[in-house]
Write a protein that holds these residues in place. Structure first.
Motif, PDB file in Angstrom:
ATOM      1  N   LYS A 259       0.832  -1.204   0.000  1.00 42.27           N
ATOM      2  CA  LYS A 259       0.000   0.000   0.000  1.00 42.27           C
ATOM      3  C   LYS A 259       0.868   1.255   0.000  1.00 42.27           C
ATOM      4  CE  LYS A 259      -3.672  -0.359  -0.186  1.00 42.27           C
ATOM      5  NZ  LYS A 259      -4.629  -0.731  -1.267  1.00 42.27           N
ATOM      6  N   GLU A 260       0.401   2.253  -0.700  1.00 42.99           N
ATOM      7  CA  GLU A 260       1.151   3.510  -0.789  1.00 42.99           C
ATOM      8  C   GLU A 260       1.197   4.202   0.567  1.00 42.99           C
ATOM      9  OE1 GLU A 260       1.164   7.699  -3.323  1.00 42.99           O
ATOM     10  OE2 GLU A 260      -0.406   6.218  -3.655  1.00 42.99           O
ATOM     11  N   ARG A 276       9.686  -1.959   0.195  1.00 41.25           N
ATOM     12  CA  ARG A 276       9.482  -2.887  -0.922  1.00 41.25           C
ATOM     13  C   ARG A 276      10.226  -4.195  -0.694  1.00 41.25           C
ATOM     14  NH1 ARG A 276      10.809   2.292  -4.687  1.00 41.25           N
ATOM     15  NH2 ARG A 276       8.656   2.899  -5.227  1.00 41.25           N
ATOM     16  N   SER A 297       0.769  -4.051  -6.651  1.00 44.63           N
ATOM     17  CA  SER A 297       0.820  -2.627  -6.332  1.00 44.63           C
ATOM     18  C   SER A 297       0.140  -1.824  -7.439  1.00 44.63           C
ATOM     19  CB  SER A 297       2.254  -2.145  -6.174  1.00 44.63           C
ATOM     20  OG  SER A 297       2.285  -0.751  -5.876  1.00 44.63           O
ATOM     21  N   PHE A 298      -0.449  -0.691  -7.034  1.00 47.30           N
ATOM     22  CA  PHE A 298      -0.939   0.305  -7.988  1.00 47.30           C
ATOM     23  C   PHE A 298       0.192   1.210  -8.467  1.00 47.30           C
ATOM     24  CE2 PHE A 298      -5.093  -0.659  -6.093  1.00 47.30           C
ATOM     25  CZ  PHE A 298      -5.923  -0.602  -7.192  1.00 47.30           C
ATOM     26  N   ASN A 299       1.330   1.138  -7.803  1.00 43.64           N
ATOM     27  CA  ASN A 299       2.467   2.000  -8.113  1.00 43.64           C
ATOM     28  C   ASN A 299       3.429   1.233  -9.021  1.00 43.64           C
ATOM     29  OD1 ASN A 299       4.646   3.706  -8.196  1.00 43.64           O
ATOM     30  ND2 ASN A 299       4.918   3.855  -5.970  1.00 43.64           N
ATOM     31  N   ALA A 301       6.252   1.931 -10.002  1.00 46.39           N
ATOM     32  CA  ALA A 301       7.631   1.961  -9.496  1.00 46.39           C
ATOM     33  C   ALA A 301       7.910   0.793  -8.555  1.00 46.39           C
ATOM     34  CB  ALA A 301       7.904   3.286  -8.791  1.00 46.39           C
ATOM     35  N   ASP A 302       6.887   0.327  -7.823  1.00 45.11           N
ATOM     36  CA  ASP A 302       7.058  -0.845  -6.968  1.00 45.11           C
ATOM     37  C   ASP A 302       7.314  -2.086  -7.818  1.00 45.11           C
ATOM     38  OD1 ASP A 302       6.509   0.785  -4.783  1.00 45.11           O
ATOM     39  OD2 ASP A 302       4.407   0.161  -4.653  1.00 45.11           O
ATOM     40  N   TYR A 319       0.432  -5.724 -11.529  1.00 46.33           N
ATOM     41  CA  TYR A 319       0.222  -4.278 -11.614  1.00 46.33           C
ATOM     42  C   TYR A 319      -1.278  -4.011 -11.570  1.00 46.33           C
ATOM     43  CZ  TYR A 319       0.335   0.529 -13.420  1.00 46.33           C
ATOM     44  OH  TYR A 319       0.159   1.891 -13.590  1.00 46.33           O
ATOM     45  N   ASN A 325      -4.653   5.617 -11.848  1.00 45.95           N
ATOM     46  CA  ASN A 325      -3.215   5.514 -12.110  1.00 45.95           C
ATOM     47  C   ASN A 325      -2.876   5.235 -13.572  1.00 45.95           C
ATOM     48  OD1 ASN A 325      -4.163   2.844 -12.002  1.00 45.95           O
ATOM     49  ND2 ASN A 325      -2.251   2.034 -11.206  1.00 45.95           N
TER      50      ASN A 325
END
Length: 454
Positions: A259-260, A276, A297-299, A301-302, A319, A325
């Motif tokens: 989670k962000e 991470r 992750s929604f990110n 970058a993760d 993803y 996003n």
């Protein structure tokens, strides 16, 4: 103490002794810190430091024997379907023996009726035949990973506001001289506000709060009428380590979602990369093979971090996608218009992403006359060789009025609860998803078992 000359078994025993002592004392240290005590030792011969990679035994518990059950809901949904060949096929499976299927992914457990990310919720999802169990991962202020849907949702998903820990919240409840709650709409309690010991003292509840409440009890007692508090009596919350042990003991696979953070990172020296990496390391220490873990992750970058640093675990990295996003700059996401997408599906595949999990409404469209079809987004994902999961079924209330956000653009095809089965069928047979996250896994399990999807 000479750690560098210990055998692998001795190091493992020492590692476990540290953990057990901390548990007995009711305190915890971050895994990375404990590991440091064991990795850096003194060499008796020359006094220099030595790095000794630990060989730790798996912590997987024996698999429990479960009696799988669908309960009544799948039968209610099938009976509620409009007459169709699919309805006849699903009715013909009513005598089937329930079994576990990886096509059915437990979204936070079974939060349609059980408090999310609690022991009872997880157990209910396992008994409904879910083959994969989710833990949304957040961190405490002492660096422990715990299962919460967001770092800042303790005020709606636990009883924290009714405990002394409320005083530690980022925005604590304010009670005036007359005993009136004055800031119900602004309360915010984060996992990073408290220690893991504090977290374990909390009780999970159905995710809800009344932002207009003038008392703590009214604030907490806000469960939607189409849900229930019948199964909210225990509410045991779990750390990620406990979640892993439970899922493994149930013979389930794992899908943790990073989670962000809502705090500024680094947080007290704790960086995003540490976060991470710690998620993956927790599975490694527990002895869970990478093939059984689907980190999400929604990110993006993760996902990139795992691709670059943990390629074995990145193979199954997921993803997560919705309009928040993956909308192109200045555009409103349209599942049938590639010019509105932030990344093409070809770009994601070339980047090293193997699995995407768009929200359900991104994958299904309608012909305007009640017929459900794969969206352009779904078709391009398949064409580019991406595996597809989707979320989250049964997250909405009754579907008589169209189902809300999770069924966006499908109002002409959604007008009763039984239409859930039509959505599942299109996702499975035409979109080709490999699994569906659900708040009530029995529904997906019933369909998957009837269709032979394992």
């Amino acid at each position: 103490m000479t750690i560098s000359k210990n055998s692998a078994n001795e190091r493992a025993q020492l590692y476990n002794a540290v953990l057990n002592r901390l548990r007995r004392q009711g305190s915890t240290l971050p895994l990375a810190l404990i590991s440091t005590f064991l990795l850096i030792g003194c060499n008796e011969d020359d006094g220099s430091s030595a790095i000794v990679p630990p060989t730790l035994p798996p912590t997987i518990e024996p698999i429990q024997t479960l009696a799988y059950t669908y309960g009544v809901r799948p039968f209610y949904l099938v009976n509620d379907m409009d007459d169709s060949p699919l309805k006849d096929e699903l009715l013909a499976c009513k005598g089937q023996t329930p079994s576990k299927t990886d096509f059915s992914i437990a979204h936070r457990g079974a939060p349609l009726q059980f408090p999310e990310h609690t022991y009872d919720s997880y157990m209910a999802s396992a008994q409904m035949g879910a083959g994969i169990l989710e833990c949304d991962v957040a961190f405490t202020n002492d660096g422990e990973l715990v299962c919460r849907h967001a770092q800042n949702d303790l005020h709606t998903t636990t009883n924290i506001v009714a405990t002394p820990l409320a005083n530690q919240c980022s925005v604590p409840p304010i009670i005036d001289a007359n005993g009136t709650l004055t800031n119900a709409a602004d309360i915010e309690c984060r996992t990073s506000d408290i220690s893991v010991r504090d977290f374990k003292s909390l009780t999970g509840k159905m995710d809800a709060a009344n932002p207009k409440a003038t008392s703590i009890s009214a604030y907490m007692n806000a469960t939607a009428p189409w849900r229930t508090d019948l199964y909210s009596q225990n509410g045991e919350v779990l750390t990620l380590k406990e979640h892993i042990a439970l899922a493994s003991s149930l013979g389930m696979k794992h899908t943790p979602e990073l989670k962000e953070p809502v705090v500024t990172m680094p947080f007290n020296g704790y960086s995003l990369d540490t976060y991470r990496q710690q998620l993956i390391d927790t599975y490694k220490v527990a002895g869970v093979p990478a093939s059984d873990v689907y980190p999400q992750s929604f990110n993006l970058a993760d996902i990139d971090y795992w691709i670059n640093n943990e390629p074995n675990y990145a193979t199954n990295a997921v993803y997560l996608i919705d309009d928040s996003n993956e909308s192109a700059a200045g555009k409103i996401f349209d599942k049938n218009d590639p010019t509105t997408w932030k990344h093409s599906l070809a770009e994601l595949k070339a980047r090293g992403v193997n699995i995407i999990a768009p929200a359900t409404w991104l994958l299904v469209t309608s012909d305007g006359n009640g017929k459900l079809l794969p969206s352009a987004y779904a078709l391009q994902a398949k064409a580019n060789g991406l595996d597809i999961l989707t979320w989250s079924l049964e997250r909405s209330g009754p579907l008589k009025s169209g189902g809300g956000w999770y069924y966006g653009g499908l109002s002409d095809a959604i007008n009763n609860d039984g239409d859930i089965m039509n959505v599942i069928d299109v996702l499975a047979q035409e979109v080709g998803v490999k699994g569906i996250f659900s708040d009530w896994p029995a529904t997906v399990s019933y369909y998957a078992n009837c269709k032979g999807l394992k």
